[in-house]
Design a protein around this motif. Sequence first.
Motif: not given
Length: 456
Positions: A125-134, A305-310, A316-317, A369-370
């Motif tokens: 999502a938005l290229a903001y996560e480095p693992s590709g999980v999911g 917020a509803a589409r991708d809370p994480n 927000a940070k 989530a694990s």
Amino acid sequence: MSWTIQNPDVLDDPHGGGRGFADWSGLPPTARADAAAACAAWAPEVQARFRCFVEFGTSEADAAGPLAGLPYAAKDMFDSVGRSPGCGLPGAAEDAAPAPERAAAVLERLDGAGARRIGFTTMTALAYEPSGVGKALNPWNREFVPGGSSSGSAVAVAAGAVFAALGSDTAGSLRIPAQACGVTAWKPTYGAVPVAGAMTLAPSLDTIGLLARSARDIRLMAPVLATDMEFLSEPPARVALLSDAVEASEAPIQTACREAVEALAACGVSLEQRPGLPAIEALSDPLFLILQAEAAAQHGGLSLAARDPNLARRLAKGRDIAPDRLVAAKAALSGATAPVLAKLFGEAGALLLPVMPIRTPPVAVADPASPDFHAATLYRLSAYTRFVNALGLPAVAVPAGFDDRGMPVALQIVGRPGADGALLALAAALQARTGWHRRRPSDITDFPSPLAERGS
């Protein structure tokens, strides 16, 4: 040095049995039409197994161009005529912009050169996560992450659905999946490849680049994307191994990268060893501050917020970062660039270090989530890549062997701004002596023969 090269061309291959995938540059012109047709037919099967595409669709291309027929994919972050990119987000946004009337500049350039777009690939999502999980599944082992954020692009190349794929890199998003999936990546000098029509994450750090089977395929494509850059054909005469970065890595990473470095030394380049880890680590804090603040400015208004809370929590940070802190972080990087480059490179024309200090992690360790989730693992994925973006440098990630679990490992070759051509030439020289980039995942046994390397 006393390291021992284990030449993958002469060993029994426990990682990718039988024939490997061809690269486009190694195919005779008469074979390329069959290979392109095979990719188009094979891609839906790759999607069924590894979930790396969000949409198929062949682009209009110039049949007489320098890339005529080359099958490629594009990360789902680029505008195309009549289609807005999904950018890895679930569902449709309430504040979505009208469908674009013009394609992204990089799509126009590839299509104008005759390349054939097979489809758009999954991304975090938005290229903001480095693992590709999911997102996409790793074709080497589904229990391990594919790397992010250019997950689907790396998987599509690794599984033989395309010969190359577009991705983006803001802190390592091309190079991390290149290691995880065993392919080659080019992260260009900042500003060398146009970003018009591409989703932005952090404009001060974003780059658009390529994932491909080989460095020589990237050398064929790179001048089409970076039209204002001179691509030198000779590798740097002198390179420096960041020895402390190697020593701080997990043992299987050390072993693979040292073998690749010795293979590079056998190419005739002069090799020295020098420390660099403290200088690299000092750039992390200002980079993260810029990334968080600019990402929040770009996307904080989306209904997330509803589409991708994480993701909403991450953004927000960034909204809490005061403007003066952002200005100070940018000034710190600007002021550090010249002394850091002098310290890291010395007289060398390129730096060598692992892409990641850790082996590609299992999905369970990288999934929030694990119950086995370990947040520090996500931070370490980009520990050796983000300084490249902080300084606007070019880098190439090249397959360098396998770890103790049969997962690919990659070596990172980093240059001064504008040295892209020399880095790609060095990577191509390494790959001419080794075969790690030609390996294919061992459970892909039924791929079409036109995609196999010639003479195998």
